[in-house]
Design an enzyme around this catalytic site. Structure first.
Site, PDB file in Angstrom:
ATOM      1  N   SER A 300       0.811  -1.220   0.000  1.00 51.10           N
ATOM      2  CA  SER A 300       0.000   0.000   0.000  1.00 51.10           C
ATOM      3  C   SER A 300       0.842   1.266   0.000  1.00 51.10           C
ATOM      4  O   SER A 300       1.524   1.563  -0.976  1.00 51.10           O
ATOM      5  CB  SER A 300      -0.959  -0.046   1.189  1.00 51.10           C
ATOM      6  OG  SER A 300      -1.957   0.938   1.087  1.00 51.10           O
ATOM      7  N   ASP A 311      10.125   5.449 -10.292  1.00 43.81           N
ATOM      8  CA  ASP A 311       9.754   6.031 -11.587  1.00 43.81           C
ATOM      9  C   ASP A 311      10.544   7.301 -11.887  1.00 43.81           C
ATOM     10  O   ASP A 311      10.877   7.579 -13.036  1.00 43.81           O
ATOM     11  CB  ASP A 311       8.255   6.347 -11.617  1.00 43.81           C
ATOM     12  CG  ASP A 311       7.412   5.117 -11.927  1.00 43.81           C
ATOM     13  OD1 ASP A 311       7.996   4.018 -12.046  1.00 43.81           O
ATOM     14  OD2 ASP A 311       6.184   5.248 -12.060  1.00 43.81           O
ATOM     15  N   LYS A 325      -0.779  -4.240  -3.212  1.00 40.33           N
ATOM     16  CA  LYS A 325      -2.075  -3.643  -2.847  1.00 40.33           C
ATOM     17  C   LYS A 325      -2.162  -2.248  -3.470  1.00 40.33           C
ATOM     18  O   LYS A 325      -1.596  -1.294  -2.959  1.00 40.33           O
ATOM     19  CB  LYS A 325      -2.238  -3.550  -1.330  1.00 40.33           C
ATOM     20  CG  LYS A 325      -3.574  -2.946  -0.909  1.00 40.33           C
ATOM     21  CD  LYS A 325      -3.683  -2.853   0.611  1.00 40.33           C
ATOM     22  CE  LYS A 325      -4.956  -2.130   1.015  1.00 40.33           C
ATOM     23  NZ  LYS A 325      -4.959  -0.712   0.615  1.00 40.33           N
TER      24      LYS A 325
END
Length: 448
Positions: A300, A311, A325
């Protein structure tokens, strides 16, 4: 009598549904009318089943428990993360996310039916009262702990600030049990633990994302910067076995290491529910190198942080595939009746990746060597991730030919010298190993 009771329950259920709906035009479409008609048929069925259970079950059931179980059944049928929180569970969740509560300040576990002190937290009532690691707590206010679960015992030790509690202690080397009076105080759960690794690397472990996380992260970076000075080669952010929690704290922690760009995109069912969170200028590390550690227990909010830094190429992610999740739960208070935890959106990394039931893959795959007893268990049980949970949301981007797969081992050795992932991160920051070398090695292994 039963018919009248049934009619009353059906009327109440219909009234609740009617009160929670918005007003609609009298000129409703045929499809809307048909849908509403079907709902009322299902409510009639629910009312009939409820009445049968109340009238004919072998023991007289409690109405409140029946309704709560029915609500929970409806929500858990949606996905594994939606649920009804009764008032007690709602209060417990608020304590966890606030990171502070009235209590004693000890980390505990259960051993042979009694509470064992793992360690007293510095500058708390327990530490000031002289409690020690290894102490066994057998009675609370002279009432025996034996028979209670660990959670029940912890709840009894928590309470209003300035209220006293008497603990009966059994200590190794002390012949007889003795009593210690402890006065509860406000306990702050620090979700950030840190230390210097050698004289050149700052190690920061984030255990959860509560309201204190970003504040304590900033303190950790400042302290390590002062301690290591010009020798500092970078930071290790350890997110292993971090289950997540508050979305806004995941965004704030990511923002702490970024100067610009998006952090996370959340998309609900409707287009107007789409939101993008962006970084503000200001990197608390002044551009120092960062390595992020993840494993199968990273879920999460911790996946949001790892995905954002990965990224933006702000950090090198090392370890094993995360839990996967990729959904957002909104807590909807229900007044005195508790709260609703409802999945309201999916989240995506800055590049648009959904990690739902897939997880974050590290740039450098490093697995921990499992002890023999854990190897046997893992062979039988396998690893657990979001993709293994019954009723999980499907990953929209997964092609039919591509199998959903998330999670990995969540084992972390207690001895840092045996912690392969940590030591690999240290070697990366110290220049002993490089990311390019690791990538080439993994490609060669895959080819073989």
């Amino acid at each position: 009598m039963r018919k009248s009771e049934y009619a009353l329950w059906a009327l109440l259920v219909v009234a609740v549904i009617a009160a929670g709906t918005t007003m609609v035009s009298l000129a409703r479409s045929p499809s809307a009318s048909a849908a509403n008609s079907e709902i009322y048929k299902q409510l009639d069925l629910f009312g009939e089943v409820l009445e049968r259970v109340r009238a004919d079950y072998v023991e007289e059931p409690k109405d409140a428990k029946l309704i709560e179980s029915a609500i929970n059944g409806m929500l858990t049928a949606l996905d594994p993360h939606s649920a009804y929180l009764n008032p007690k569970h709602f209060r417990d969740m608020q304590v966890q996310t606030r990171g502070e509560f009235g209590g004693l300040g000890i980390e505990v576990t259960m051993e042979n039916g009694v509470v064992k002190v793992v360690s007293p937290i510095e500058d708390t009532p327990a530490a000031r009262a002289g409690l020690m690691s290894g102490d066994l707590i057998t009675h609370l206010d002279k009432e025996q702990i034996l028979g209670l679960t660990l959670q029940e015992a912890v709840e009894k030790m928590r309470g209003p600030v300035n209220s006293p509690i008497m603990l009966t202690i059994v200590r190794e080397g002390v012949e007889d049990p003795f009593e210690v009076k402890v006065v509860r105080d406000m306990i702050h759960i620090n979700p950030v633990k840190y230390n210097a690794e050698g004289d050149d690397v700052g190690y920061i472990r984030i255990t959860t994302f509560n309201e204190q996380t970003t504040e304590n992260l900033v303190k950790a970076v400042n302290d390590l910067e002062k301690q290591l000075g010009s020798n500092l080669k970078g930071y290790i952010i350890d997110l292993r076995n971090n289950p997540g929690a508050l979305l806004d704290q995941a965004i704030s922690v990511s923002d702490s290491f970024l100067d610009q760009g998006s952090i996370v995109l959340t998309r609900g069912r409707n287009l107007e529910e789409t939101q993008r969170s962006n970084a503000r200028k200001g990197d608390i590390t002044d551009g120092q190198k960062i390595v992020v550690l993840i494993n199968g227990g990273s879920a999460s909010a911790s996946e949001i942080v790892a995905g954002a830094l990965q990224d933006h190429k702000r950090a090198t992610v090392i370890g094993t595939r995360s839990f996967g999740k990729g959904s957002v739960q909104t807590i909807i208070p229900l007044g005195s009746s508790g709260a609703l935890r409802l999945t309201t959106a999916r989240y995506y990394t800055p590049s648009g990746r959904s990690i739902q039931a897939k997880g974050i893959d590290p740039e450098i795959l490093v697995e921990e060597e499992l002890p023999e007893e854990l190897k046997k268990k893992q062979d039988v049980l396998g690893t657990r991730g979001e993709a293994n949970l019954r009723g999980h949301l499907k990953n929209e981007a997964t092609e039919e030919a591509e199998e959903e797969k998330s999670g990995s081992s969540s084992y972390v050795p207690e001895d840092k010298e045996k912690d392969t992932q940590l030591n690999y991160a240290l070697d990366i920051l110290r220049g002993i190993k490089s990311v390019d070398d690791a990538a080439l090695k993994q490609k060669a292994e895959a080819a073989n």
